[in-house]
Design a protein around this motif. Sequence first.
Motif, mmCIF file in Angstrom:
data_model
loop_
_atom_site.group_PDB
_atom_site.id
_atom_site.type_symbol
_atom_site.label_atom_id
_atom_site.label_comp_id
_atom_site.label_asym_id
_atom_site.label_seq_id
_atom_site.Cartn_x
_atom_site.Cartn_y
_atom_site.Cartn_z
ATOM 1 N N ALA A 176 0.822 -1.208 0.000
ATOM 2 C CA ALA A 176 0.000 0.000 0.000
ATOM 3 C C ALA A 176 0.856 1.258 0.000
ATOM 4 O O ALA A 176 0.364 2.348 -0.318
ATOM 5 C CB ALA A 176 -0.934 0.003 1.209
ATOM 6 N N ASP A 193 -0.977 -11.162 -1.830
ATOM 7 C CA ASP A 193 -1.776 -10.217 -1.056
ATOM 8 C C ASP A 193 -1.386 -8.753 -1.171
ATOM 9 O O ASP A 193 -2.179 -7.888 -0.795
ATOM 10 C CB ASP A 193 -1.718 -10.601 0.432
ATOM 11 C CG ASP A 193 -2.339 -11.951 0.707
ATOM 12 O OD1 ASP A 193 -3.289 -12.314 -0.006
ATOM 13 O OD2 ASP A 193 -1.871 -12.654 1.624
ATOM 14 N N ASP A 204 -0.775 -4.928 -2.241
ATOM 15 C CA ASP A 204 -1.588 -4.027 -3.054
ATOM 16 C C ASP A 204 -0.779 -3.332 -4.144
ATOM 17 O O ASP A 204 -1.244 -2.356 -4.741
ATOM 18 C CB ASP A 204 -2.245 -2.960 -2.170
ATOM 19 C CG ASP A 204 -3.416 -3.518 -1.380
ATOM 20 O OD1 ASP A 204 -4.092 -4.427 -1.895
ATOM 21 O OD2 ASP A 204 -3.645 -3.046 -0.258
ATOM 22 N N SER A 205 0.413 -3.815 -4.424
ATOM 23 C CA SER A 205 1.236 -3.292 -5.506
ATOM 24 C C SER A 205 1.801 -4.477 -6.278
ATOM 25 O O SER A 205 1.775 -5.611 -5.788
ATOM 26 C CB SER A 205 2.395 -2.456 -4.951
ATOM 27 O OG SER A 205 3.319 -3.293 -4.269
ATOM 28 N N ARG A 220 -7.950 -13.574 -2.140
ATOM 29 C CA ARG A 220 -7.029 -13.382 -3.252
ATOM 30 C C ARG A 220 -6.307 -14.690 -3.554
ATOM 31 O O ARG A 220 -5.982 -15.455 -2.651
ATOM 32 C CB ARG A 220 -6.022 -12.284 -2.920
ATOM 33 C CG ARG A 220 -6.673 -10.910 -2.771
ATOM 34 C CD ARG A 220 -5.639 -9.827 -2.501
ATOM 35 N NE ARG A 220 -6.266 -8.509 -2.453
ATOM 36 C CZ ARG A 220 -5.605 -7.386 -2.274
ATOM 37 N NH1 ARG A 220 -4.284 -7.410 -2.110
ATOM 38 N NH2 ARG A 220 -6.232 -6.232 -2.248
ATOM 39 N N PRO A 256 -1.294 -7.161 -9.408
ATOM 40 C CA PRO A 256 -2.674 -7.303 -8.925
ATOM 41 C C PRO A 256 -3.693 -7.000 -10.020
ATOM 42 O O PRO A 256 -3.366 -6.445 -11.076
ATOM 43 C CB PRO A 256 -2.764 -6.264 -7.792
ATOM 44 C CG PRO A 256 -1.351 -6.030 -7.377
ATOM 45 C CD PRO A 256 -0.535 -6.175 -8.632
ATOM 46 N N GLU A 265 -8.085 -4.453 -7.583
ATOM 47 C CA GLU A 265 -7.215 -4.339 -6.416
ATOM 48 C C GLU A 265 -6.349 -3.087 -6.491
ATOM 49 O O GLU A 265 -6.160 -2.381 -5.491
ATOM 50 C CB GLU A 265 -6.335 -5.591 -6.311
ATOM 51 C CG GLU A 265 -7.116 -6.841 -5.936
ATOM 52 C CD GLU A 265 -6.340 -8.117 -6.181
ATOM 53 O OE1 GLU A 265 -6.788 -9.188 -5.714
ATOM 54 O OE2 GLU A 265 -5.284 -8.058 -6.850
ATOM 55 N N GLU A 313 -8.535 0.014 -5.781
ATOM 56 C CA GLU A 313 -8.839 0.153 -4.360
ATOM 57 C C GLU A 313 -7.636 0.666 -3.592
ATOM 58 O O GLU A 313 -7.760 1.520 -2.700
ATOM 59 C CB GLU A 313 -9.301 -1.198 -3.798
ATOM 60 C CG GLU A 313 -10.658 -1.642 -4.330
ATOM 61 C CD GLU A 313 -11.008 -3.068 -3.917
ATOM 62 O OE1 GLU A 313 -10.114 -3.741 -3.355
ATOM 63 O OE2 GLU A 313 -12.133 -3.496 -4.171
ATOM 64 N N ALA A 314 -6.429 0.190 -3.941
ATOM 65 C CA ALA A 314 -5.229 0.651 -3.277
ATOM 66 C C ALA A 314 -4.955 2.110 -3.604
ATOM 67 O O ALA A 314 -4.555 2.898 -2.741
ATOM 68 C CB ALA A 314 -4.033 -0.216 -3.681
#
Length: 316
Positions: free
Chosen positions: A96, A126, A128-129, A278, A299, A303, A306-307
């Motif tokens: 994130a 998992d 977010d990048s 995920r 991702p 995803e 959202e991040a």
Amino acid sequence: MSTLPVIAAVDGSDDSTRALEWALEEARLREAPLRIVHAVRTATPRGAEPPAGAAAPDSSVIVETCQALTGRPGLPELSFTTLDSTAASILPELGAEAQLLVLGSRGRGGFASLLLGSNGMACARDADSPVVVVPRPGRDVHTDAPEPAPGPRVVLGMSAEFPLTADAPPDPALAFAYREAAIRSARLHVVCAYPWPVVAWAAAGEYLPSAADQEAAEAECRQLVAERVATLKDTYPQVTVEAEVSPGDAAGHLVAAARGADLVVVGRHRPRAFSPVRMLGSVTHAVLLHAPPPVAVVPTAQELAEAAAATGEDAA
């Protein structure tokens, strides 16, 4: 352009040192700062544990890493952080805060014979990048496929199941692969496998697909790939694209194509409907285990969006 840093996870192992060297070059190519982190849970009295991921005094790993880089020319902007947490719990969360998370395929713990450690698996699944896992050298690929042409090359695995129509959502893995090819002055090698044979067995008198049916299926897949790739051609006109469309084993074709490449890019498996879980997907998992070059796991568009909304960054 993202203002977030590239993050490299280190633990003093040879694997993390290789990942750090890759991350240094990647940050330079992206003109991005590099944040070097070491996650280690310190011993504290019961009831006095700090919040998970809280900054801690510099560990010996961070101190040694900083000393090893001091005075080296051509480095990106660097920062060093020790986090008071277990790597498995905090590293996926760092996505994130990053435009890219880089780590080695194995760390200090676990069984040395494993091809991919739990931290690499957790981050690839998992974070977010996009996550790049740098493997140990010496992976052999046993295949009858011809050697790819030499030269800088980024390999992208494109799913034949992805909605390739004109109104399909953006493909983050394709965009990531295009950008990596552009900043490396490399060609983009797109690999797509279509399912064949479509009938595993047939009773007497049942219809069996013919060679003409396979030719039609391959032509359709090749056309769809060409149309999808063309959506970003104007954005990256300097990138030469070659497409490889083959029947059957997607993971096998992708690992074979990865020989000699600078990077392999695969997308994270799209979650099933109504399921928040995920997943990596079998092809992505196989590529992480067996491909010789570093592997980037990107991702899904949802995803990333959202991040980006959580950080205020541009999802592109």
